[in-house]
Scaffold this motif. Structure first.
Motif, PDB file in Angstrom:
ATOM      1  N   MET A  63       0.517  -1.269  -0.173  1.00  0.00           N
ATOM      2  CA  MET A  63       0.195  -0.151  -0.416  1.00  0.00           C
ATOM      3  C   MET A  63       0.493   1.139   0.072  1.00  0.00           C
ATOM      4  O   MET A  63       0.100   2.165   0.368  1.00  0.00           O
ATOM      5  N   HIS A  64       2.528   1.454  -0.628  1.00  0.00           N
ATOM      6  CA  HIS A  64       2.823   2.094  -0.528  1.00  0.00           C
ATOM      7  C   HIS A  64       3.780   2.655  -1.717  1.00  0.00           C
ATOM      8  O   HIS A  64       4.952   1.683  -1.190  1.00  0.00           O
ATOM      9  N   ILE A  65       3.210   2.694  -2.943  1.00  0.00           N
ATOM     10  CA  ILE A  65       3.740   2.596  -4.615  1.00  0.00           C
ATOM     11  C   ILE A  65       3.546   4.395  -4.720  1.00  0.00           C
ATOM     12  O   ILE A  65       2.550   4.650  -5.113  1.00  0.00           O
ATOM     13  N   ALA A 111       1.249   6.573   9.277  1.00  0.00           N
ATOM     14  CA  ALA A 111       2.479   6.743   9.808  1.00  0.00           C
ATOM     15  C   ALA A 111       3.766   6.851   8.593  1.00  0.00           C
ATOM     16  O   ALA A 111       3.561   5.011   9.489  1.00  0.00           O
ATOM     17  N   SER A 112       4.236   6.790   7.820  1.00  0.00           N
ATOM     18  CA  SER A 112       5.136   6.076   6.638  1.00  0.00           C
ATOM     19  C   SER A 112       6.500   5.793   7.077  1.00  0.00           C
ATOM     20  O   SER A 112       6.597   6.519   8.380  1.00  0.00           O
ATOM     21  N   HIS A 113       7.087   4.518   6.735  1.00  0.00           N
ATOM     22  CA  HIS A 113       8.019   4.362   7.280  1.00  0.00           C
ATOM     23  C   HIS A 113       8.861   4.839   8.649  1.00  0.00           C
ATOM     24  O   HIS A 113       9.856   5.855   8.756  1.00  0.00           O
ATOM     25  N   ILE A 114       8.275   4.532   9.933  1.00  0.00           N
ATOM     26  CA  ILE A 114       7.777   4.845  11.143  1.00  0.00           C
ATOM     27  C   ILE A 114       9.921   5.037  11.212  1.00  0.00           C
ATOM     28  O   ILE A 114      10.388   5.921  12.111  1.00  0.00           O
ATOM     29  N   VAL A 127       7.065  15.415   8.321  1.00  0.00           N
ATOM     30  CA  VAL A 127       6.636  13.643   8.394  1.00  0.00           C
ATOM     31  C   VAL A 127       5.660  13.826   7.379  1.00  0.00           C
ATOM     32  O   VAL A 127       5.030  14.419   6.911  1.00  0.00           O
ATOM     33  N   HIS A 128       6.264  12.533   6.731  1.00  0.00           N
ATOM     34  CA  HIS A 128       5.293  11.486   5.393  1.00  0.00           C
ATOM     35  C   HIS A 128       4.353  10.942   5.947  1.00  0.00           C
ATOM     36  O   HIS A 128       4.247  10.231   6.877  1.00  0.00           O
ATOM     37  N   VAL A 129       2.926  11.529   5.728  1.00  0.00           N
ATOM     38  CA  VAL A 129       1.652  10.633   5.638  1.00  0.00           C
ATOM     39  C   VAL A 129       1.289   9.871   5.182  1.00  0.00           C
ATOM     40  O   VAL A 129       0.889  10.674   4.004  1.00  0.00           O
ATOM     41  N   MET A 135      -1.910   9.344  -1.522  1.00  0.00           N
ATOM     42  CA  MET A 135      -1.250  10.294  -1.526  1.00  0.00           C
ATOM     43  C   MET A 135      -0.159   9.859  -0.034  1.00  0.00           C
ATOM     44  O   MET A 135      -0.415   9.709   0.379  1.00  0.00           O
ATOM     45  N   GLU A 136       1.092  10.411  -0.506  1.00  0.00           N
ATOM     46  CA  GLU A 136       2.281  10.702   0.559  1.00  0.00           C
ATOM     47  C   GLU A 136       2.090  12.121   1.207  1.00  0.00           C
ATOM     48  O   GLU A 136       2.901  12.778  -0.158  1.00  0.00           O
ATOM     49  N   ILE A 137       1.861  12.614   1.463  1.00  0.00           N
ATOM     50  CA  ILE A 137       1.572  13.932   2.210  1.00  0.00           C
ATOM     51  C   ILE A 137       2.478  13.999   3.284  1.00  0.00           C
ATOM     52  O   ILE A 137       3.069  13.918   4.309  1.00  0.00           O
ATOM     53  N   SER A 184       6.655  -1.352   0.289  1.00  0.00           N
ATOM     54  CA  SER A 184       7.913  -1.711  -0.443  1.00  0.00           C
ATOM     55  C   SER A 184       8.503  -0.106  -0.283  1.00  0.00           C
ATOM     56  O   SER A 184       9.301   0.008  -0.359  1.00  0.00           O
ATOM     57  N   ASP A 185       7.573   0.820  -1.251  1.00  0.00           N
ATOM     58  CA  ASP A 185       7.559   2.258  -1.004  1.00  0.00           C
ATOM     59  C   ASP A 185       8.719   2.446  -2.434  1.00  0.00           C
ATOM     60  O   ASP A 185       9.654   2.967  -2.000  1.00  0.00           O
ATOM     61  N   ALA A 186       8.063   1.477  -3.103  1.00  0.00           N
ATOM     62  CA  ALA A 186       8.591   1.415  -4.407  1.00  0.00           C
ATOM     63  C   ALA A 186       8.481   3.001  -5.550  1.00  0.00           C
ATOM     64  O   ALA A 186       8.092   3.312  -5.066  1.00  0.00           O
ATOM     65  N   ASP A 230       1.880   9.181  -4.473  1.00  0.00           N
ATOM     66  CA  ASP A 230       2.728  10.020  -4.881  1.00  0.00           C
ATOM     67  C   ASP A 230       2.968  11.053  -3.419  1.00  0.00           C
ATOM     68  O   ASP A 230       1.778  11.439  -3.438  1.00  0.00           O
ATOM     69  N   HIS A 231       3.677  12.461  -3.892  1.00  0.00           N
ATOM     70  CA  HIS A 231       4.368  12.863  -2.654  1.00  0.00           C
ATOM     71  C   HIS A 231       3.378  14.168  -3.184  1.00  0.00           C
ATOM     72  O   HIS A 231       2.946  14.648  -4.600  1.00  0.00           O
ATOM     73  N   ASN A 232       2.134  13.906  -1.969  1.00  0.00           N
ATOM     74  CA  ASN A 232       1.463  15.214  -2.372  1.00  0.00           C
ATOM     75  C   ASN A 232       0.636  15.217  -3.626  1.00  0.00           C
ATOM     76  O   ASN A 232      -0.224  16.662  -3.498  1.00  0.00           O
TER      77      ASN A 232
HETATM   78 ZN   LIG Z   1       8.370   8.799   2.702  1.00  0.00          ZN
END
Ligand SMILES: [Zn+2]
Ligand SMILES: [Zn+2]
Lengths: 111, 253
Positions: B8-10, B152-155, B76-78, B68-70, B205-207, B43-45
């Motif tokens: 859930m993080h691509i 919360a992303s990649h803590i 801090v990425h969410v 999205m990854e805000i 994966s945060d691919a 995607d970022h924002n």
């Molecule tokens: Zn991130």
């Protein structure tokens, strides 16, 4: 003062971006929040930070920085080193904390 | 019930740091190859590639959730993942209203909007890599307002995470789950970051490159690959639950 002089005078280890060591240092900035550094770092400065992520190289390019010093014993990520080499941004490391090293630089006239 | 594999993080090619090869179609195809059932594009924002990713997913039998990854003002990425594209785009409008700056492709990378057939639709000119002017609380509140999953992303990472940047997880922040990066196991994470006790945890994966898609995933035991079921699994309701990868292999099939 050039980036190379910084390394020699303050006993910093250059770990990447050696081809940029002739860059001229004008001023300094301390900060770990990239948005704050992008907003406030003076052009041509030396930047003291604990951030090791590759985005620091893009920030340094944006502000035409002379060098980045990673303080507190932090070491750059591999991608960060590759980018620093490609973009000729010197990355130096120091075991000192930001506060102490910034004080030394300031006293020595890096303002 | 069945075990579904969810990454859930691509990122797609719309993220400046995302590779050009990360088209919605290529991601859907690779997800299929890797045995994923569910993915989310974050995607970022921005969520501008979410619609085409959903359509590409339909062509490959993959459930794609729009996300999205805000980046909050504390950097801090969410992850914000929604049930519908409309909600993701409503969140995106709020994010865009608080996202200063223009992209410099030579500094940060290209930001390509692509359709489900690999056709370039547009180039996004916003500074997507940048931080919004929104506090973490404002981000989390708004995601919850749109009934999104707020993760919360990649803590465990040293940059752009809640622990690295804020030191601990404030108790009143309403996260749906926390993401532990693929680099460490859940057990290691629990040892390193005692704060995570009591939170549902996922891994992904945060691919940013195609070869990384599906290299980490979270097992979800549930009835169907739907948004509601994922929320149930996060909350451990109705027998739905998260199954961590170490144990997921044994339960699979
Ligand atoms: Zn991130
Ligand atoms: Zn990411």
């Amino acid at each position: 003062m050039q980036a190379a002089d910084l390394a020699a005078q303050f006993n910093l280890t250059v770990v990447a971006g050696k081809k940029g060591l002739e860059r001229t240092v004008s001023g300094g900035h301390c900060g770990d929040l990239l948005s704050e550094v992008m907003a406030n770092a003076p052009v041509g400065c030396v930047w003291l930070t604990i951030q090791v992520h590759q985005n620091i190289i893009a920030v340094a390019l944006l502000k035409e920085m002379a060098a980045i010093i990673l303080t507190g014993g932090n070491r750059p990520d591999e991608e960060t080193m590759a980018k620093a080499d490609a973009e000729k941004i010197p990355v130096m490391v120091s075991d000192q904390r930001t506060y102490g090293l910034a004080g030394q630089l300031y006293s020595a006239g890096v303002v | 019930m069945k075990l579904y594999r969810a990454d859930m993080h691509i990122h797609t090619c719309l993220s400046p740091c995302g590779d050009w090869g990360m088209s919605p179609k290529a991601i859907a195809r690779k997800s299929r190859q890797m045995g994923m059932d569910i993915i989310a594009v974050c995607d970022h924002n921005t969520a501008e590639n979410a619609g085409s990713a959903i359509r590409a997913g339909q062509n490959y039998g993959i459930t794609v959730l729009p996300g999205m990854e805000i980046c909050s003002k504390e950097e801090v990425h969410v992850l914000a993942i929604f049930e519908t594209v409309d909600r993701a785009l409503a969140m995106q409008a709020f994010v865009y209203d608080h996202l200063p700056g223009k992209n410099s492709p030579n500094l940060w990378g290209d930001q390509i909007v692509v359709d489900e057939n690999d056709e370039v639709v547009d180039e996004n000119s916003r500074l997507l890599i940048g931080a919004t002017s929104l506090s973490l609380y404002e981000v989390v509140d708004k995601v919850n307002y749109f009934n999104g999953l707020c993760i919360a992303s990649h803590i465990d990472r040293p940059a752009f995470g809640i622990i690295s940047n804020l030191g601990f997880i404030p108790e009143d922040l309403r996260f749906s789950a926390l993401e532990v990066s693929w680099r460490i196991s859940m057990r290691e994470a629990a040892g390193l970051i005692p704060d995570i006790a009591g939170f549902p945890c996922i891994t992904s994966s945060d691919a940013h490159y195609i070869e990384d898609v599906g290299k980490a995933w979270t097992g979800l035991m549930m009835e169907a690959p739907t948004f509601t079921e994922i929320r149930n699994a996060f909350e451990g309701r109705l027998g739905r639950r998260i199954v961590h990868r170490d144990t997921a292999r044994k339960e699979d099939g």
